[in-house]
Write a protein that holds these residues in place. Sequence first.
Motif, PDB file in Angstrom:
ATOM      1  N   ILE A 125       0.795  -1.220   0.000  1.00 17.82           N
ATOM      2  CA  ILE A 125       0.000   0.000   0.000  1.00 17.82           C
ATOM      3  C   ILE A 125       0.833   1.279   0.000  1.00 17.82           C
ATOM      4  O   ILE A 125       0.311   2.352  -0.331  1.00 17.82           O
ATOM      5  CB  ILE A 125      -0.983   0.028   1.196  1.00 17.82           C
ATOM      6  CG1 ILE A 125      -0.228   0.085   2.528  1.00 17.82           C
ATOM      7  CG2 ILE A 125      -1.902  -1.178   1.158  1.00 17.82           C
ATOM      8  CD1 ILE A 125      -1.150   0.159   3.747  1.00 17.82           C
ATOM      9  N   ALA A 126       2.121   1.207   0.338  1.00 21.83           N
ATOM     10  CA  ALA A 126       2.946   2.424   0.415  1.00 21.83           C
ATOM     11  C   ALA A 126       2.959   3.244  -0.877  1.00 21.83           C
ATOM     12  O   ALA A 126       2.838   4.475  -0.832  1.00 21.83           O
ATOM     13  CB  ALA A 126       4.375   2.070   0.834  1.00 21.83           C
ATOM     14  N   PRO A 127       3.087   2.616  -2.062  1.00 19.51           N
ATOM     15  CA  PRO A 127       3.103   3.417  -3.301  1.00 19.51           C
ATOM     16  C   PRO A 127       1.834   4.228  -3.542  1.00 19.51           C
ATOM     17  O   PRO A 127       1.869   5.215  -4.276  1.00 19.51           O
ATOM     18  CB  PRO A 127       3.309   2.357  -4.391  1.00 19.51           C
ATOM     19  CG  PRO A 127       4.088   1.275  -3.711  1.00 19.51           C
ATOM     20  CD  PRO A 127       3.465   1.209  -2.337  1.00 19.51           C
ATOM     21  N   ALA A 128       0.716   3.833  -2.940  1.00 18.11           N
ATOM     22  CA  ALA A 128      -0.506   4.629  -3.071  1.00 18.11           C
ATOM     23  C   ALA A 128      -0.306   6.003  -2.443  1.00 18.11           C
ATOM     24  O   ALA A 128      -0.867   6.998  -2.910  1.00 18.11           O
ATOM     25  CB  ALA A 128      -1.684   3.911  -2.409  1.00 18.11           C
ATOM     26  N   LEU A 129       0.517   6.079  -1.394  1.00 18.08           N
ATOM     27  CA  LEU A 129       0.821   7.361  -0.769  1.00 18.08           C
ATOM     28  C   LEU A 129       1.752   8.193  -1.651  1.00 18.08           C
ATOM     29  O   LEU A 129       1.649   9.421  -1.690  1.00 18.08           O
ATOM     30  CB  LEU A 129       1.434   7.138   0.614  1.00 18.08           C
ATOM     31  CG  LEU A 129       0.522   6.449   1.633  1.00 18.08           C
ATOM     32  CD1 LEU A 129       1.247   6.233   2.954  1.00 18.08           C
ATOM     33  CD2 LEU A 129      -0.738   7.265   1.866  1.00 18.08           C
ATOM     34  N   PHE A 130       2.658   7.522  -2.359  1.00 19.64           N
ATOM     35  CA  PHE A 130       3.502   8.247  -3.323  1.00 19.64           C
ATOM     36  C   PHE A 130       2.618   8.896  -4.380  1.00 19.64           C
ATOM     37  O   PHE A 130       2.807  10.053  -4.754  1.00 19.64           O
ATOM     38  CB  PHE A 130       4.481   7.304  -4.024  1.00 19.64           C
ATOM     39  CG  PHE A 130       5.431   6.569  -3.113  1.00 19.64           C
ATOM     40  CD1 PHE A 130       5.585   6.927  -1.787  1.00 19.64           C
ATOM     41  CD2 PHE A 130       6.178   5.505  -3.592  1.00 19.64           C
ATOM     42  CE1 PHE A 130       6.464   6.245  -0.953  1.00 19.64           C
ATOM     43  CE2 PHE A 130       7.065   4.821  -2.781  1.00 19.64           C
ATOM     44  CZ  PHE A 130       7.201   5.187  -1.456  1.00 19.64           C
ATOM     45  N   ALA A 131       1.661   8.124  -4.875  1.00 22.03           N
ATOM     46  CA  ALA A 131       0.767   8.617  -5.928  1.00 22.03           C
ATOM     47  C   ALA A 131      -0.017   9.834  -5.454  1.00 22.03           C
ATOM     48  O   ALA A 131      -0.205  10.798  -6.209  1.00 22.03           O
ATOM     49  CB  ALA A 131      -0.189   7.506  -6.363  1.00 22.03           C
ATOM     50  N   ALA A 132      -0.464   9.829  -4.199  1.00 18.40           N
ATOM     51  CA  ALA A 132      -1.240  10.959  -3.672  1.00 18.40           C
ATOM     52  C   ALA A 132      -0.440  12.251  -3.746  1.00 18.40           C
ATOM     53  O   ALA A 132      -0.966  13.304  -4.130  1.00 18.40           O
ATOM     54  CB  ALA A 132      -1.664  10.677  -2.230  1.00 18.40           C
ATOM     55  N   SER A 133       0.838  12.191  -3.381  1.00 19.42           N
ATOM     56  CA  SER A 133       1.686  13.389  -3.445  1.00 19.42           C
ATOM     57  C   SER A 133       1.911  13.834  -4.881  1.00 19.42           C
ATOM     58  O   SER A 133       1.940  15.037  -5.183  1.00 19.42           O
ATOM     59  CB  SER A 133       3.028  13.126  -2.759  1.00 19.42           C
ATOM     60  OG  SER A 133       2.874  13.078  -1.354  1.00 19.42           O
ATOM     61  N   ILE A 134       2.061  12.880  -5.789  1.00 26.84           N
ATOM     62  CA  ILE A 134       2.265  13.220  -7.197  1.00 26.84           C
ATOM     63  C   ILE A 134       1.032  13.925  -7.763  1.00 26.84           C
ATOM     64  O   ILE A 134       1.146  14.905  -8.505  1.00 26.84           O
ATOM     65  CB  ILE A 134       2.585  11.944  -8.001  1.00 26.84           C
ATOM     66  CG1 ILE A 134       3.978  11.433  -7.615  1.00 26.84           C
ATOM     67  CG2 ILE A 134       2.516  12.204  -9.508  1.00 26.84           C
ATOM     68  CD1 ILE A 134       4.314  10.085  -8.207  1.00 26.84           C
ATOM     69  N   TYR A 135      -0.146  13.450  -7.401  1.00 26.35           N
ATOM     70  CA  TYR A 135      -1.376  14.095  -7.854  1.00 26.35           C
ATOM     71  C   TYR A 135      -1.418  15.555  -7.388  1.00 26.35           C
ATOM     72  O   TYR A 135      -1.831  16.452  -8.139  1.00 26.35           O
ATOM     73  CB  TYR A 135      -2.598  13.358  -7.316  1.00 26.35           C
ATOM     74  CG  TYR A 135      -2.762  11.936  -7.809  1.00 26.35           C
ATOM     75  CD1 TYR A 135      -2.301  11.561  -9.075  1.00 26.35           C
ATOM     76  CD2 TYR A 135      -3.382  10.965  -7.029  1.00 26.35           C
ATOM     77  CE1 TYR A 135      -2.455  10.269  -9.532  1.00 26.35           C
ATOM     78  CE2 TYR A 135      -3.551   9.668  -7.490  1.00 26.35           C
ATOM     79  CZ  TYR A 135      -3.076   9.325  -8.738  1.00 26.35           C
ATOM     80  OH  TYR A 135      -3.244   8.044  -9.185  1.00 26.35           O
ATOM     81  N   MET A 136      -1.003  15.776  -6.140  1.00 29.55           N
ATOM     82  CA  MET A 136      -1.048  17.127  -5.603  1.00 29.55           C
ATOM     83  C   MET A 136      -0.033  18.047  -6.274  1.00 29.55           C
ATOM     84  O   MET A 136      -0.269  19.246  -6.433  1.00 29.55           O
ATOM     85  CB  MET A 136      -0.849  17.091  -4.087  1.00 29.55           C
ATOM     86  CG  MET A 136      -2.069  16.562  -3.346  1.00 29.55           C
ATOM     87  SD  MET A 136      -1.948  16.684  -1.551  1.00 29.55           S
ATOM     88  CE  MET A 136      -1.114  15.157  -1.179  1.00 29.55           C
TER      89      MET A 136
END
Length: 282
Positions: free
Chosen positions: A89-100
């Motif tokens: 699940i950690a990469p989902a948090l990476f994706a959230a920052s990239i979206y922002m």
Amino acid sequence: MSEQNTPEAFVFYQYDPSLAAAVIFTFLFFGTSTLHVYQLSRTRTWYFTALVLGGIMEAIGYVGRILSSRQSPNWTLGPFIIQAMLLLIAPALFAASIYMILGRIVLALDGEKHCLIKKKWLTKIFVAGDVVSFLVLSGGSGLQTNKDIKVVQTGERVILAGLLIQVVFFGVFMLVALLFHQRILRDPTHASMSPNLPWQKHLHVLYIVSALIMIRSVVRVVEYIQGFEGYILSHEAFLYIFDGLLMFIALAIFNWIHPSELIPGKGRGRKVPSRDVSMNNL
């Protein structure tokens, strides 16, 4: 193999986890995450908090693999679920920052007219999809704590659904970013022509990191389509090459080219340009 190797029992690993590899990646992720914590606090780029938390989760996940490697072949549930859940699940948090970051680039360039999605909804839509993916993946990982193979197989299907959600949203995001880039080059805004705003460099970083996460997610999809006894899950090298290594490179790239250079953070105290906290000056 585990003492629970029976037709109706779930075997934690199809191989003996490598202690050396787990130790190396634990140190790599703790190193890059520590640097990110420093950069986050100095530049006050709080929108990058999700990525930092993801890096810490990666490090703890590999600690779980260290513990499992020392238990072979009689693995226990605790270390297994720590590494299985956190690394998934950690990469989902990476994706959230990239979206922002993309949302803030659009705002900084005053380029909403060039974006496929209104800036009001841009970040919200993709982060919402990311949250759904995160929750589905977490639920599927939770089902894998059960020793009943049928429950574990249900967990695999839930995880596959979560990964597919992640891939679809990430694919649409990459398309939105590429179209925005293309349109603003054809019809530049005043802000986009400023020599003091290196927005193209940061968009290129987004493309590279997004590609790394997409490759990782696609490999994970194939992994769960094959099932627990499939080729990918039966060979530890896939985890380190197509997950650990790619995610470490993604974090290291953001250490090197930090988004605060383009999008300063907010908060009390002096804002610090990213060049002041780059790896060259530490």
